[in-house]
Scaffold this motif. Structure first.
Motif, PDB file in Angstrom:
ATOM      1  N   ILE A  30      11.417   7.965 -18.970  1.00 36.33           N
ATOM      2  CA  ILE A  30      10.849   7.255 -17.823  1.00 36.33           C
ATOM      3  C   ILE A  30       9.834   8.179 -17.171  1.00 36.33           C
ATOM      4  CG2 ILE A  30      11.296   6.260 -15.553  1.00 36.33           C
ATOM      5  CD1 ILE A  30      14.180   5.703 -16.528  1.00 36.33           C
ATOM      6  N   ALA A  47       4.569  -0.677 -11.123  1.00 35.74           N
ATOM      7  CA  ALA A  47       4.787  -1.586 -12.245  1.00 35.74           C
ATOM      8  C   ALA A  47       3.445  -2.046 -12.817  1.00 35.74           C
ATOM      9  CB  ALA A  47       5.598  -2.788 -11.804  1.00 35.74           C
ATOM     10  N   GLN A  48       3.420  -2.199 -14.101  1.00 37.00           N
ATOM     11  CA  GLN A  48       2.254  -2.703 -14.814  1.00 37.00           C
ATOM     12  C   GLN A  48       2.631  -4.039 -15.466  1.00 37.00           C
ATOM     13  OE1 GLN A  48      -0.730  -1.199 -14.659  1.00 37.00           O
ATOM     14  NE2 GLN A  48       0.169   0.394 -13.402  1.00 37.00           N
ATOM     15  N   TYR A  50       3.046  -4.787 -18.429  1.00 34.59           N
ATOM     16  CA  TYR A  50       3.986  -4.659 -19.547  1.00 34.59           C
ATOM     17  C   TYR A  50       5.390  -4.267 -19.090  1.00 34.59           C
ATOM     18  CZ  TYR A  50       2.248   0.094 -18.885  1.00 34.59           C
ATOM     19  OH  TYR A  50       1.860   1.276 -18.339  1.00 34.59           O
ATOM     20  N   ASN A  51       5.601  -3.975 -17.801  1.00 34.70           N
ATOM     21  CA  ASN A  51       6.937  -3.678 -17.292  1.00 34.70           C
ATOM     22  C   ASN A  51       7.666  -4.977 -16.981  1.00 34.70           C
ATOM     23  OD1 ASN A  51       5.291  -1.117 -15.687  1.00 34.70           O
ATOM     24  ND2 ASN A  51       7.028  -0.665 -17.016  1.00 34.70           N
ATOM     25  N   ASP A  52       8.982  -4.934 -17.130  1.00 29.98           N
ATOM     26  CA  ASP A  52       9.787  -6.073 -16.705  1.00 29.98           C
ATOM     27  C   ASP A  52      10.984  -5.557 -15.911  1.00 29.98           C
ATOM     28  OD1 ASP A  52      11.767  -5.287 -18.573  1.00 29.98           O
ATOM     29  OD2 ASP A  52      10.931  -6.589 -20.112  1.00 29.98           O
ATOM     30  N   ASP A  55      13.040  -2.500 -16.957  1.00 28.64           N
ATOM     31  CA  ASP A  55      12.481  -1.171 -16.699  1.00 28.64           C
ATOM     32  C   ASP A  55      12.879  -0.677 -15.310  1.00 28.64           C
ATOM     33  OD1 ASP A  55      11.025  -0.891 -19.188  1.00 28.64           O
ATOM     34  OD2 ASP A  55       9.637  -2.392 -18.391  1.00 28.64           O
TER      35      ASP A  55
END
Length: 68
Positions: A30, A47-48, A50-52, A55
């Motif tokens: 991480i 957060a981006q 592609y994060n959910d 994560d």
């Protein structure tokens, strides 16, 4: 983006912040910004697309278990 204060057991100094950052990176894969300010260690989570939620949960679990 959110900045979150960690529990007191995570420390208060820059050295404590670096130890937590390294622990999260090398033990849990991480990568987050960790810093010490106002006698607390803080985590800045960004957060981006592609994060959910898993994560976020993984980070929370790793920080919760840290220092126990």
């Amino acid at each position: 983006m959110v900045t979150i204060a960690t529990a007191e057991r995570c420390g208060t100094t820059r050295a404590d912040a670096l130890r937590l950052r390294d622990h999260l990176l090398f033990e849990h894969n991480i990568e987050v910004q960790v810093h010490a300010r106002v006698n607390r260690v803080w985590i800045r989570f960004c957060a981006q697309a592609y994060n959910d939620m898993t994560d976020v949960e993984k980070l929370g679990a790793a920080v919760t278990r840290y220092g126990r």
